[in-house]
Design a protein around this motif. Sequence first.
Motif, PDB file in Angstrom:
ATOM      1  N   GLY A 146      38.667 -42.538 -59.975  1.00 23.21           N
ATOM      2  CA  GLY A 146      38.617 -41.095 -60.148  1.00 23.21           C
ATOM      3  C   GLY A 146      38.861 -40.344 -58.853  1.00 23.21           C
ATOM      4  O   GLY A 146      39.527 -39.293 -58.844  1.00 23.21           O
ATOM      5  N   VAL A 147      38.317 -40.863 -57.749  1.00 21.62           N
ATOM      6  CA  VAL A 147      38.544 -40.241 -56.442  1.00 21.62           C
ATOM      7  C   VAL A 147      40.022 -40.323 -56.062  1.00 21.62           C
ATOM      8  O   VAL A 147      40.632 -39.338 -55.609  1.00 21.62           O
ATOM      9  CB  VAL A 147      37.674 -40.912 -55.364  1.00 21.62           C
ATOM     10  N   ILE A 148      40.615 -41.487 -56.247  1.00 15.41           N
ATOM     11  CA  ILE A 148      42.041 -41.659 -55.945  1.00 15.41           C
ATOM     12  C   ILE A 148      42.892 -40.742 -56.830  1.00 15.41           C
ATOM     13  O   ILE A 148      43.830 -40.086 -56.363  1.00 15.41           O
ATOM     14  CB  ILE A 148      42.454 -43.125 -56.131  1.00 15.41           C
ATOM     15  N   GLY A 149      42.546 -40.711 -58.125  1.00 16.87           N
ATOM     16  CA  GLY A 149      43.287 -39.850 -59.045  1.00 16.87           C
ATOM     17  C   GLY A 149      43.153 -38.377 -58.696  1.00 16.87           C
ATOM     18  O   GLY A 149      44.124 -37.609 -58.798  1.00 16.87           O
ATOM     19  N   SER A 150      41.965 -37.981 -58.267  1.00 14.25           N
ATOM     20  CA  SER A 150      41.739 -36.584 -57.890  1.00 14.25           C
ATOM     21  C   SER A 150      42.564 -36.215 -56.667  1.00 14.25           C
ATOM     22  O   SER A 150      43.200 -35.151 -56.621  1.00 14.25           O
ATOM     23  CB  SER A 150      40.248 -36.351 -57.602  1.00 14.25           C
ATOM     24  N   PHE A 151      42.553 -37.093 -55.674  1.00 16.37           N
ATOM     25  CA  PHE A 151      43.317 -36.829 -54.455  1.00 16.37           C
ATOM     26  C   PHE A 151      44.813 -36.783 -54.753  1.00 16.37           C
ATOM     27  O   PHE A 151      45.533 -35.908 -54.256  1.00 16.37           O
ATOM     28  CB  PHE A 151      43.032 -37.898 -53.410  1.00 16.37           C
ATOM     29  N   ALA A 152      45.290 -37.733 -55.569  1.00 14.69           N
ATOM     30  CA  ALA A 152      46.713 -37.768 -55.907  1.00 14.69           C
ATOM     31  C   ALA A 152      47.128 -36.520 -56.682  1.00 14.69           C
ATOM     32  O   ALA A 152      48.198 -35.957 -56.458  1.00 14.69           O
ATOM     33  CB  ALA A 152      47.025 -39.032 -56.713  1.00 14.69           C
ATOM     34  N   THR A 153      46.273 -36.094 -57.598  1.00 15.62           N
ATOM     35  CA  THR A 153      46.571 -34.889 -58.385  1.00 15.62           C
ATOM     36  C   THR A 153      46.633 -33.658 -57.496  1.00 15.62           C
ATOM     37  O   THR A 153      47.523 -32.810 -57.639  1.00 15.62           O
ATOM     38  CB  THR A 153      45.499 -34.681 -59.472  1.00 15.62           C
ATOM     39  N   TYR A 154      45.701 -33.583 -56.562  1.00 15.24           N
ATOM     40  CA  TYR A 154      45.699 -32.436 -55.657  1.00 15.24           C
ATOM     41  C   TYR A 154      46.942 -32.435 -54.761  1.00 15.24           C
ATOM     42  O   TYR A 154      47.615 -31.401 -54.614  1.00 15.24           O
ATOM     43  CB  TYR A 154      44.450 -32.472 -54.781  1.00 15.24           C
ATOM     44  N   ALA A 155      47.252 -33.614 -54.174  1.00 13.82           N
ATOM     45  CA  ALA A 155      48.343 -33.688 -53.200  1.00 13.82           C
ATOM     46  C   ALA A 155      49.721 -33.529 -53.827  1.00 13.82           C
ATOM     47  O   ALA A 155      50.615 -32.907 -53.234  1.00 13.82           O
ATOM     48  CB  ALA A 155      48.271 -35.011 -52.443  1.00 13.82           C
ATOM     49  N   GLY A 162      50.330 -24.372 -55.579  1.00 10.61           N
ATOM     50  CA  GLY A 162      49.541 -23.318 -54.958  1.00 10.61           C
ATOM     51  C   GLY A 162      48.173 -23.125 -55.585  1.00 10.61           C
ATOM     52  O   GLY A 162      47.603 -22.027 -55.499  1.00 10.61           O
ATOM     53  N   GLU A 163      47.628 -24.180 -56.192  1.00  8.69           N
ATOM     54  CA  GLU A 163      46.311 -24.098 -56.822  1.00  8.69           C
ATOM     55  C   GLU A 163      45.378 -25.138 -56.215  1.00  8.69           C
ATOM     56  O   GLU A 163      45.832 -26.123 -55.618  1.00  8.69           O
ATOM     57  CB  GLU A 163      46.413 -24.343 -58.333  1.00  8.69           C
ATOM     58  N   ASP A 164      44.075 -24.889 -56.356  1.00  7.08           N
ATOM     59  CA  ASP A 164      43.146 -25.948 -55.972  1.00  7.08           C
ATOM     60  C   ASP A 164      43.039 -26.932 -57.131  1.00  7.08           C
ATOM     61  O   ASP A 164      43.549 -26.684 -58.225  1.00  7.08           O
ATOM     62  CB  ASP A 164      41.779 -25.382 -55.584  1.00  7.08           C
ATOM     63  N   LEU A 165      42.386 -28.050 -56.886  1.00 12.08           N
ATOM     64  CA  LEU A 165      42.337 -29.128 -57.881  1.00 12.08           C
ATOM     65  C   LEU A 165      41.667 -28.687 -59.173  1.00 12.08           C
ATOM     66  O   LEU A 165      42.186 -28.936 -60.272  1.00 12.08           O
ATOM     67  CB  LEU A 165      41.608 -30.340 -57.293  1.00 12.08           C
ATOM     68  N   VAL A 166      40.503 -28.034 -59.054  1.00 19.76           N
ATOM     69  CA  VAL A 166      39.745 -27.656 -60.246  1.00 19.76           C
ATOM     70  C   VAL A 166      40.542 -26.690 -61.109  1.00 19.76           C
ATOM     71  O   VAL A 166      40.636 -26.853 -62.338  1.00 19.76           O
ATOM     72  CB  VAL A 166      38.389 -27.044 -59.851  1.00 19.76           C
ATOM     73  N   GLN A 167      41.130 -25.674 -60.484  1.00 16.50           N
ATOM     74  CA  GLN A 167      41.910 -24.703 -61.244  1.00 16.50           C
ATOM     75  C   GLN A 167      43.122 -25.355 -61.893  1.00 16.50           C
ATOM     76  O   GLN A 167      43.514 -25.007 -63.014  1.00 16.50           O
ATOM     77  CB  GLN A 167      42.357 -23.564 -60.324  1.00 16.50           C
ATOM     78  N   TYR A 168      43.715 -26.328 -61.202  1.00 17.15           N
ATOM     79  CA  TYR A 168      44.880 -27.011 -61.770  1.00 17.15           C
ATOM     80  C   TYR A 168      44.498 -27.800 -63.007  1.00 17.15           C
ATOM     81  O   TYR A 168      45.220 -27.787 -64.013  1.00 17.15           O
ATOM     82  CB  TYR A 168      45.518 -27.936 -60.731  1.00 17.15           C
ATOM     83  N   VAL A 169      43.360 -28.504 -62.948  1.00 14.18           N
ATOM     84  CA  VAL A 169      42.914 -29.287 -64.107  1.00 14.18           C
ATOM     85  C   VAL A 169      42.587 -28.361 -65.278  1.00 14.18           C
ATOM     86  O   VAL A 169      42.885 -28.683 -66.436  1.00 14.18           O
ATOM     87  CB  VAL A 169      41.691 -30.149 -63.743  1.00 14.18           C
ATOM     88  N   VAL A 170      42.001 -27.200 -64.984  1.00  6.37           N
ATOM     89  CA  VAL A 170      41.693 -26.237 -66.046  1.00  6.37           C
ATOM     90  C   VAL A 170      42.977 -25.723 -66.689  1.00  6.37           C
ATOM     91  O   VAL A 170      43.064 -25.579 -67.917  1.00  6.37           O
ATOM     92  CB  VAL A 170      40.860 -25.062 -65.483  1.00  6.37           C
TER      93      VAL A 170
END
Length: 288
Positions: A146-155, A162-170
């Motif tokens: 999950g940590v790896i997936g979160s970092f990959a999704t953000y990067a 131009g979004e942060d991770l949480v807003q992108y997932v929403v």
Amino acid sequence: MASRVLSPTLMTHVPKLTNSRLKFSTNHRIPSFSSTTIKCKAVGDSRQSSLGQTIYNGVYGPWTVESSDVREVILYRSGLVTAAASFVIGASPAFLPGDSWLSEIIKQNLDLLYVIGGGGLGLSLFLIHIYVTEIKRTLQALWVVGVIGSFATYATLALPAGEDLVQYVVSNPAAVWFVGPLFASLTGLVFKEGLCYGKLEAAVLTFIIPSLLLGHLSGLMDDGVKLTLLATWMALFVIFAGRKFTQPIKDDIGDKSIFMFNSLPEDKQKAFIEKLEQQNLNLEREFD
């Protein structure tokens, strides 16, 4: 339930219980060694030692609560509080006026809250006390994925958009596939707590967490239901983390003798069981 195994010194003395302060009481009846019979809490009666320590009678022998055990349990609970606080703060803009200064400040720091909360969860999963090592490792592996997936999704996805991770997932439900394992590890943790200690809030969280994530992922859940589940998740998470500090330390440790036994090589485990069974047989003969 309990965390890492006992100290190396204590483990060294396991095969030589007759020469250690953990000497097995001969009135300790050996139960079935199937893992299905093991309870989560500390088992057996207790008594006071000459030094004033409480000695608990575990499945594989007496054990005591050491200062290192207390530190681990406090850190485990603190990790849960950190995760709960970060989640509640990060989710609160969903219920605050969109133009409020508090909502804006939180939205600007969502990724930081996500990292802090994920770190607190990781600490708790590192210290969690589970008798079956494979289950503990699975929860930890889910957290890592999950940590790896979160970092990959953000990067690769959120940052370029131009979004942060949480807003992108929403905004992009399919991203749940990448961050989901982190929440799966949380679900496993609360399931274990609910199963071991009969905590209603933990049992309900076991269903709410995956329900909300799957509902968001599938697009079959409307916003009203999502907000209701999110509010319930927030409230129960706070109750769950807070109530951990009302439990006796020994309950989060579990039966320490089991971890001591599991840390032994297979041949020493076999010899240890044979020794205990022989002690039990000798006791039965004395009363025949």
